[in-house]
Design an enzyme around this catalytic site. Structure first.
Site, short mmCIF file in Angstrom:
data_model
loop_
_atom_site.label_atom_id
_atom_site.label_comp_id
_atom_site.label_asym_id
_atom_site.label_seq_id
_atom_site.Cartn_x
_atom_site.Cartn_y
_atom_site.Cartn_z
N ASP A 106 56.55 -4.76 -3.48
CA ASP A 106 55.54 -4.63 -2.59
C ASP A 106 54.31 -4.78 -3.53
O ASP A 106 54.05 -4.33 -4.45
CB ASP A 106 55.65 -3.23 -1.77
CG ASP A 106 57.09 -2.84 -1.18
OD1 ASP A 106 57.48 -4.18 -0.63
OD2 ASP A 106 57.47 -1.86 -1.01
N1 URA Z 1 61.66 -1.19 -2.68
C1 URA Z 1 60.72 -0.94 -2.12
O1 URA Z 1 60.45 -0.23 -1.03
N2 URA Z 1 59.60 -1.51 -2.64
C2 URA Z 1 59.65 -2.67 -3.61
O2 URA Z 1 58.38 -3.01 -4.13
C3 URA Z 1 60.95 -2.66 -4.25
C4 URA Z 1 62.00 -1.98 -3.96
#
Ligand code: URA
Length: 225
Positions: A106
């Site tokens: 993310d």
């Molecule tokens: N899980 C999440 O919630 N975000 C990420 O970036 C990776 C795994």
């Protein structure tokens, strides 16, 4: 028969410098092709049959390239994005054509991101069938009970068709304000770590991926390096 590249591109692909640096090296006579000092940046070289030397050392072309990035927050895991900076834009000076990030972190997640042009490896690292563990450190605002931790590890309903696959979770740190868990997932659904904690009413306030398979994030790498 190998691949054919312009000489400057060949040296760039082999990580010998930026386009303008390489131009300078060729101009200074530091590059030879089959023992002859190269004069033309654009001369074609064959990766199998031509011997290219830089400062007298042979440069061997590797088809596949692998970069370990410590992804900073605020950057998107994409090759292109009209608005935000992408992880590929952090590889300044590198030829990024053909490279892609293996899986998405993310925008606000930090840590280990592999960037490569090796599609087969990328697929194998991400396929849930291959069970490659991705390890995260998750700081959350409300701790889970022991029972919730057990459920977390067995599989959680996060609103998808299927529950999550078995995962691992252990407490790394617990204080009055927040708790840090180490979580190992063997699949990668959208916002998975955050949604798994959310299923127990706990919000992830900081997330960092620290390894993929048995490759750990190099602790010397600063965010963005
Ligand atoms: N899980 C999440 O919630 N975000 C990420 O970036 C990776 C795994």
């Amino acid at each position: 028969m190998g691949e054919k590249f312009r000489l400057d591109r060949f040296l760039g692909e082999c990580g010998q410098g930026t386009r303008s640096e390489i131009k300078g090296y060729i101009k200074k006579g530091r590059v030879t092709v089959n023992g002859v000092v190269a004069k033309d940046n654009g001369m074609k070289v064959d990766t199998d049959t031509d011997i290219v030397c830089f400062n007298g050392e042979e440069i061997v072309y590797e088809k596949f390239r692998y970069f370990m990035l410590n992804k900073p927050q605020g950057v998107v895991s994409a090759t292109r994005d009209g608005i935000s900076k992408t992880v590929l834009e952090l590889l300044s000076g590198e030829i990024t054509e053909g490279l892609f990030p293996v899986g998405r972190l993310d925008k606000d997640t930090e840590g280990f991101l592999l960037i490569t042009n090796d599609g087969q490896l990328g697929h194998e690292l991400l396929s849930p069938k291959k069970h490659v563990g991705k390890k995260y450190l998750a700081t959350v605002d409300a701790p889970l009970t022991e029972e919730e931790m057990r459920t977390f590890a067995e599989g959680v309903d996060i609103g998808d068709e299927k529950k999550t696959m078995p995962a691992e979770i252990r407490t790394v740190l617990e204080d009055w304000d927040d708790t840090v868990y180490e979580v190992i997932l063997r699949e990668g659904r959208y916002h998975q770590v955050k949604r798994m904690f959310e299923a127990f009413g706990s919000t992830v306030t900081y997330l960092k991926r620290v390894s993929m398979g048995d490759v750990e994030l190099d602790p010397e790498l600063q965010p963005g390096e």
